[in-house]
Design a protein around this motif. Structure first.
Motif, PDB file in Angstrom:
ATOM      1  N   ALA A  54      53.816  -4.651  -4.917  1.00 27.66           N
ATOM      2  CA  ALA A  54      52.773  -4.519  -5.922  1.00 27.66           C
ATOM      3  C   ALA A  54      53.259  -3.817  -7.177  1.00 27.66           C
ATOM      4  N   GLN A  55      53.953  -2.612  -6.689  1.00 30.32           N
ATOM      5  CA  GLN A  55      54.629  -1.758  -7.871  1.00 30.32           C
ATOM      6  C   GLN A  55      55.412  -2.518  -8.540  1.00 30.32           C
ATOM      7  N   SER A  56      56.066  -3.547  -8.322  1.00 30.45           N
ATOM      8  CA  SER A  56      57.077  -4.272  -8.994  1.00 30.45           C
ATOM      9  C   SER A  56      56.241  -5.368  -9.832  1.00 30.45           C
ATOM     10  N   LEU A  57      55.150  -5.799  -9.282  1.00 29.73           N
ATOM     11  CA  LEU A  57      54.192  -6.724  -9.776  1.00 29.73           C
ATOM     12  C   LEU A  57      53.496  -5.968 -10.877  1.00 29.73           C
ATOM     13  N   THR A  58      53.243  -4.663 -10.980  1.00 29.94           N
ATOM     14  CA  THR A  58      52.617  -4.130 -12.107  1.00 29.94           C
ATOM     15  C   THR A  58      53.627  -3.812 -13.194  1.00 29.94           C
ATOM     16  N   ALA A  59      54.709  -3.512 -12.871  1.00 27.36           N
ATOM     17  CA  ALA A  59      55.806  -3.378 -13.858  1.00 27.36           C
ATOM     18  C   ALA A  59      56.040  -4.607 -14.700  1.00 27.36           C
ATOM     19  N   LEU A  60      56.040  -5.768 -13.737  1.00 25.01           N
ATOM     20  CA  LEU A  60      56.170  -7.056 -14.507  1.00 25.01           C
ATOM     21  C   LEU A  60      55.105  -7.366 -15.657  1.00 25.01           C
ATOM     22  N   GLN A  61      53.925  -6.912 -15.197  1.00 19.70           N
ATOM     23  CA  GLN A  61      52.864  -7.386 -15.772  1.00 19.70           C
ATOM     24  C   GLN A  61      52.642  -6.528 -17.044  1.00 19.70           C
ATOM     25  N   GLN A  62      53.238  -5.297 -17.022  1.00 20.12           N
ATOM     26  CA  GLN A  62      53.213  -4.407 -18.223  1.00 20.12           C
ATOM     27  C   GLN A  62      54.309  -4.619 -19.083  1.00 20.12           C
ATOM     28  N   ALA A  63      55.263  -5.342 -18.791  1.00 24.95           N
ATOM     29  CA  ALA A  63      56.553  -5.541 -19.576  1.00 24.95           C
ATOM     30  C   ALA A  63      55.985  -6.487 -20.862  1.00 24.95           C
ATOM     31  N   GLN A  64      56.772  -6.241 -22.115  1.00 26.32           N
ATOM     32  CA  GLN A  64      56.317  -6.723 -23.194  1.00 26.32           C
ATOM     33  C   GLN A  64      57.393  -8.014 -23.445  1.00 26.32           C
ATOM     34  N   ASP A  65      57.222  -8.885 -22.528  1.00 23.48           N
ATOM     35  CA  ASP A  65      58.157 -10.051 -22.354  1.00 23.48           C
ATOM     36  C   ASP A  65      57.401 -11.335 -21.953  1.00 23.48           C
ATOM     37  N   THR A  66      57.155 -12.237 -22.887  1.00 26.96           N
ATOM     38  CA  THR A  66      56.408 -13.433 -22.586  1.00 26.96           C
ATOM     39  C   THR A  66      57.113 -14.327 -21.376  1.00 26.96           C
ATOM     40  N   GLU A  67      58.563 -14.349 -21.333  1.00 27.71           N
ATOM     41  CA  GLU A  67      59.212 -15.009 -20.555  1.00 27.71           C
ATOM     42  C   GLU A  67      58.984 -14.518 -19.061  1.00 27.71           C
ATOM     43  N   LEU A  68      58.564 -13.338 -18.826  1.00 27.06           N
ATOM     44  CA  LEU A  68      58.197 -12.829 -17.558  1.00 27.06           C
ATOM     45  C   LEU A  68      56.838 -13.102 -17.056  1.00 27.06           C
ATOM     46  N   SER A  69      56.041 -13.388 -17.959  1.00 27.41           N
ATOM     47  CA  SER A  69      54.649 -13.784 -17.641  1.00 27.41           C
ATOM     48  C   SER A  69      54.420 -14.939 -16.377  1.00 27.41           C
ATOM     49  N   PRO A  70      55.169 -16.031 -16.821  1.00 23.97           N
ATOM     50  CA  PRO A  70      55.075 -16.744 -15.560  1.00 23.97           C
ATOM     51  C   PRO A  70      55.767 -16.469 -14.293  1.00 23.97           C
ATOM     52  N   PHE A 105      62.483 -20.353 -12.230  1.00 28.31           N
ATOM     53  CA  PHE A 105      62.620 -21.201 -11.550  1.00 28.31           C
ATOM     54  C   PHE A 105      62.155 -21.098  -9.971  1.00 28.31           C
ATOM     55  N   PHE A 106      62.627 -20.145  -9.515  1.00 26.70           N
ATOM     56  CA  PHE A 106      62.218 -19.774  -8.114  1.00 26.70           C
ATOM     57  C   PHE A 106      60.846 -19.561  -8.145  1.00 26.70           C
ATOM     58  N   ALA A 107      60.336 -18.818  -8.928  1.00 30.50           N
ATOM     59  CA  ALA A 107      58.928 -18.752  -8.934  1.00 30.50           C
ATOM     60  C   ALA A 107      57.899 -19.768  -9.135  1.00 30.50           C
ATOM     61  N   GLU A 108      58.526 -20.673  -9.697  1.00 30.08           N
ATOM     62  CA  GLU A 108      57.679 -22.037 -10.030  1.00 30.08           C
ATOM     63  C   GLU A 108      58.135 -23.096  -9.003  1.00 30.08           C
ATOM     64  N   HIS A 109      59.299 -23.063  -8.087  1.00 22.34           N
ATOM     65  CA  HIS A 109      59.599 -24.038  -7.388  1.00 22.34           C
ATOM     66  C   HIS A 109      59.596 -23.604  -5.825  1.00 22.34           C
ATOM     67  N   TYR A 110      60.007 -22.372  -5.752  1.00 24.15           N
ATOM     68  CA  TYR A 110      59.729 -21.800  -4.088  1.00 24.15           C
ATOM     69  C   TYR A 110      58.840 -20.952  -3.775  1.00 24.15           C
ATOM     70  N   LEU A 111      58.115 -20.181  -4.820  1.00 28.01           N
ATOM     71  CA  LEU A 111      56.914 -19.119  -4.385  1.00 28.01           C
ATOM     72  C   LEU A 111      55.829 -20.100  -3.929  1.00 28.01           C
ATOM     73  N   PRO A 112      55.662 -21.404  -4.481  1.00 23.07           N
ATOM     74  CA  PRO A 112      54.612 -22.128  -4.141  1.00 23.07           C
ATOM     75  C   PRO A 112      54.462 -22.230  -2.563  1.00 23.07           C
ATOM     76  N   ARG A 113      55.466 -22.428  -1.991  1.00 29.36           N
ATOM     77  CA  ARG A 113      55.671 -22.597  -0.522  1.00 29.36           C
ATOM     78  C   ARG A 113      55.204 -21.429   0.438  1.00 29.36           C
ATOM     79  N   VAL A 114      55.000 -20.167  -0.439  1.00 30.07           N
ATOM     80  CA  VAL A 114      54.157 -19.165   0.386  1.00 30.07           C
ATOM     81  C   VAL A 114      52.756 -19.658   0.728  1.00 30.07           C
ATOM     82  N   GLY A 115      52.261 -20.291  -0.204  1.00 32.77           N
ATOM     83  CA  GLY A 115      50.716 -20.760  -0.229  1.00 32.77           C
ATOM     84  C   GLY A 115      50.708 -21.973   1.040  1.00 32.77           C
TER      85      GLY A 115
END
Length: 591
Positions: free
Chosen positions: A464-480, A560-570
C-alpha cells in the motif's frame, strides 16, 4: 539453436533499486562487497554459463546419464565442465568462511545461480543440491561432522544429495521406513530411496548423502525421523575417500525432461548396512531436513525464472529472424512485428522480469535474517515468500516455456530447435521439492492462518505504501500501473479477509482456496515489484547519461504486466470466494 546471454543489466537493476545491495552488504559486515564487485562476479559467471554450460544443454538432453557396472556415468562433457566450475571457486561463493567459503551475500549467490540454471538446468541441479546439504550441515551438524565434510563439500571436491522420498512414502514423510541401527560409533542404514537427483556420478571423488531414517525405538510419524550422513566412500584415517560404503544406485528413472541429471533409485544396506552418522539429535531429522528443503524450494523457484529466461531469449531471437508475411511495400517482415507475437513476447519478458525481482528480493530477506538472528520480521517475510517463489514462479514457467513453443510455430514442436526441451525440462518444477499444492497449503496454513494473517498484513501494508508513491508520482505513464495495482491490492485484501474468516468454520475451504490464493499472491507480488521498478526507472529517465531505452523499457514492461497479468488477481479471487462446495460435492464414485 539460440545462444544464451546473461541478462546482466536487469539483474544489476534489481540488486541496486529493489534490494539496495550496497547497504545490505555493509549491514552484513562485508565492507569490500558492493554492486561493482557483484557486476564483475556476474560477468564472469555469465561467461562460464554461456561458453561452457549452455553448449552442453542439448547434448545432455539427447544423451543423458546412463547406469553402468561402475555406477552412473554422467553426460559427455559434464565432468570437464564441473571441474571448470570448481576450479573457478563457484561452489564456495556464499558458504561459511570458517570452512573455506567466500561468505558473500545469499542474494548474490541467487543471482549467480540463475545463470547456471538458465545455461544448463540438468547440470546445475548437482551444485544446487550440494549447496542445500552444506546449509543443513552448517546449521545442524556437530563440530566433528562439519570439520570432516564441510570443506570438501564447499570446495566442490565432493557433492551432496538429499534422500527423503521412498517408494511407499512420496511426499508423506511420515511413512518413511528406512532403518538406522546403532553400531558402535555409527549407524547401519538400510532401505531404498527414490527420485534422488544426482544420487550417483563420476565427477567427484565422493558423494555425501543426507538420508532420513528411523531408529529402532523411534516414535511413529514425522516425530520419529532422524537425519544421517551416509558417504558413498567411507573416509580413511586421513579423511580421504577409502572403501566403498554399502550404498548404490540400482536404477535410473526415464524422465520427460532434465535427461542430463541422473534421477536415481538408491539402495542402502544391501550387504548388511551402510555406515551412517547422526546429524544433530535423534528424531529431529525432519526439522533439520527442512533447512535443506527450504533452500531447495527457493532454488527450484529460481529454476522457474531461469528456464523462462532461456525460453524468452530463444523466442526473441527466433521472432527477430523468422520472416513471414509482407509489409505494405512488399518487403518480408520478421514475425516480431506481428501484434500477437509481440503479445506473447511481452508476456514472457514481463513475467520473467517479475520473477527475477521476486527471487532476489526474497533471498535478500535471508541475508537480513542473517544480520540479526532476532530479526523476526525478515525471517517471517522470507517464510511468506518461499511458497510463492516456489509455487507461483514454477507454475508461470509452464506458461512461458509453452509460449516459446508457440512462437516457434510448427518448428517449436520439432526437437532440433530446442524449444521443446525447455518446455519438457520445466515440467518437473511444479512437482519436485513439494508440489504446487503443497506450497499453496503451506502459504495458506502455516504462513497465513497460523499467525492470524499478521505476516500477510505486513506485506500488504508495504504494498500500500508503494501504491501511494505511485499515485503521487508526477508521471502519466505510471497512472495505468497504479490503477491496476490498486485494484489488485484491494482484491488481495478481500481474499485474505475471506480466508481468515471462512477457513476456521468451513472444513475444506482452505484446501480448495489455497492454490488460487498462492497464484493470486504471486501475480500481486510480481506486479508490486515491477511497479516499484517502474517508479525507480521513471525517476532516472532524465538523469545525465541514463540508459533511456532500458529505463523506458522497464516502465513499459511494468505497464504490460499490470494490464495483462494483474487482472488474473481478480479471477483467482473469484475462485477463492467460490469456496469448496462444488469442488467437494461429487461422491468418489461419480468421478
Amino acid at each position: 539453436m539460440s545462444t544464451y546471454t546473461h541478462p546482466l543489466k536487469d539483474t544489476l537493476f534489481v540488486l541496486k533499486e529493489l534490494v539496495d545491495f550496497d547497504s545490505l552488504s555493509t549491514d552484513l559486515g562485508l565492507d569490500d562487497v558492493n554492486l561493482e564487485l557483484a557486476e564483475a562476479i556476474l560477468s564472469e559467471a555469465g561467461k562460464l554459463g554461456a561458453e561452457v554450460l549452455a553448449p552442453l544443454n542439448q547434448q545432455g538432453d539427447q544423451q543423458g546419464a546412463t547406469l553402468t557396472a561402475e555406477g552412473v556415468k554422467q553426460s559427455a562433457g559434464f565432468a570437464a565442465a564441473y571441474q571448470q566450475y570448481v576450479e573457478s571457486g563457484w561452489p564456495a561463493l556464499v558458504a561459511d568462511e570458517a570452512f573455506g567459503g567466500q561468505g558473500l551475500p545469499a542474494v548474490l549467490g541467487t543471482a549467480v545461480n540463475e545463470i547456471w540454471h538458465s545455461a544448463n538446468m540438468a547440470f546445475a541441479l548437482c551444485p544446487m543440491l550440494c549447496q542445500g546439504a552444506v546449509e543443513a550441515l552448517t546449521a545442524h551438524g556437530s563440530d566433528e561432522l562439519k570439520a570432516r565434510y564441510l570443506p570438501q563439500l564447499i570446495s566442490g571436491e565432493w557433492t551432496g544429495t538429499m534422500n527423503l522420498t521412498e517408494p511407499n512414502a512420496g511426499s508423506d514423510l511420515a511413512a518413511v521406513s528406512a532403518r538406522a541401527i546403532p553400531n558402535d560409533d555409527h549407524y547401519l542404514i538400510s532401505g531404498q530411496k527414490i527420485f534422488i537427483t544426482w544420487g550417483d556420478h563420476q565427477m567427484t571423488s565422493n558423494i555425501i548423502h543426507l538420508v532420513l531414517a528411523r531408529l529402532p525405538d523411534a516414535p511413529r510419524g514425522v516425530k520419529g525421523i532422524s537425519l544421517f550422513i551416509v558417504p558413498k566412500f567411507l573416509l580413511d584415517e586421513h579423511g580421504e575417500p577409502g572403501a566403498l560404503n554399502d550404498v548404490s544406485c540400482v536404477s535410473l528413472e526415464h524422465k520427460l525432461g532434465i535427461h542430463g541429471s541422473p534421477t536415481c533409485v538408491m539402495s542402502f544396506g544391501d550387504q548388511g548396512g551402510a555406515k551412517g552418522y547422526l546429524v544433530g539429535e535423534a528424531n529431529k531429522g525432519l526439522m533439520y531436513m527442512f533447512t535443506m528443503m527450504n533452500n531447495a524450494r527457493q532454488a527450484v523457484g529460481l529454476q522457474g525464472l531461469s528456464i523462462s529466461e532461456r525460453a524468452y531469449q530463444q523466442a526473441r531471437q527466433y521472432a527477430q529472424e523468422r520472416l513471414q508475411g509482407s509489409r505494405r511495400d512488399g518487403s518480408r517482415m520478421p514475425i516480431i512485428e506481428h501484434p500477437d507475437v509481440r503479445r506473447m513476447l511481452m508476456l514472457m519478458k514481463s513475467g520473467t522480469e517479475a520473477m527475477r525481482a521476486l527471487a532476489l528480493v526474497a533471498m535478500a530477506e535471508a541475508d537480513r535474517a542473517a544480520i540479526d538472528s532476532e530479526d523476526q520480521q525478515a525471517l517471517a517475510r522470507l517464510e511468506l515468500f518461499t511458497p510463492i517463489v516456489k509455487g507461483w514462479m514454477t507454475e508461470l514457467a509452464q506458461e512461458i516455456t509453452s509460449l516459446n513453443v508457440q512462437i516457434h510455430g510448427g518448428m517449436g514442436y520439432i526437437e532440433e530447435t530446442g524449444a521443446a526441451q525447455h518446455f519438457r525440462d520445466a515440467r518437473i518444477l511444479t512437482i519436485y521439492e513439494g508440489t504446487s499444492g503443497i506450497q499453496a497449503l503451506d502459504l495458506i496454513g502455516r504462513k497465513t492462518l497460523v499467525n492470524g494473517g499478521e505476516h500477510l498484513r505486513g506485506l500488504l501494508a508495504e504494498m500500500a505504501q508503494s501504491l501511494t508513491a505511485l499515485q503521487q508520482a508526477q508521471d502519466t505513464e505510471l497512472s495505468p500501473i497504479a490503477e491496476r495495482f490498486s485494484d489488485a491490492l484491494a482484491q488481495a485484501q478481500q481474499a485474505a479477509d475471506a480466508i481468515l474468516t471462512r477457513a476456521p468454520d468451513e472444513p475444506h475451504f482452505a484446501g480448495t482456496a489455497s492454490f488460487n490464493f498462492m497464484m493470486l499472491m504471486g501475480y500481486l507480488c510480481g506486479g508490486w515489484l515491477l511497479a516499484r521498478s517502474a517508479l525507480k526507472a521513471s525517476a532516472q529517465l532524465n538523469h545525465v547519461g541514463a540508459d533511456k531505452a532500458y529505463l523506458q523499457g522497464k516502465v513499459t514492461t511494468a505497464r504490460f504486466f499490470a494490464e495483462h497479468y494483474l487482472p488474473r488477481v481478480g479471477s483467482h479471487l473469484q475462485m477463492v470466494l467460490a469456496g469448496s462446495q462444488s469442488t467437494m460435492a461429487l461422491a468418489v464414485e461419480q468421478f
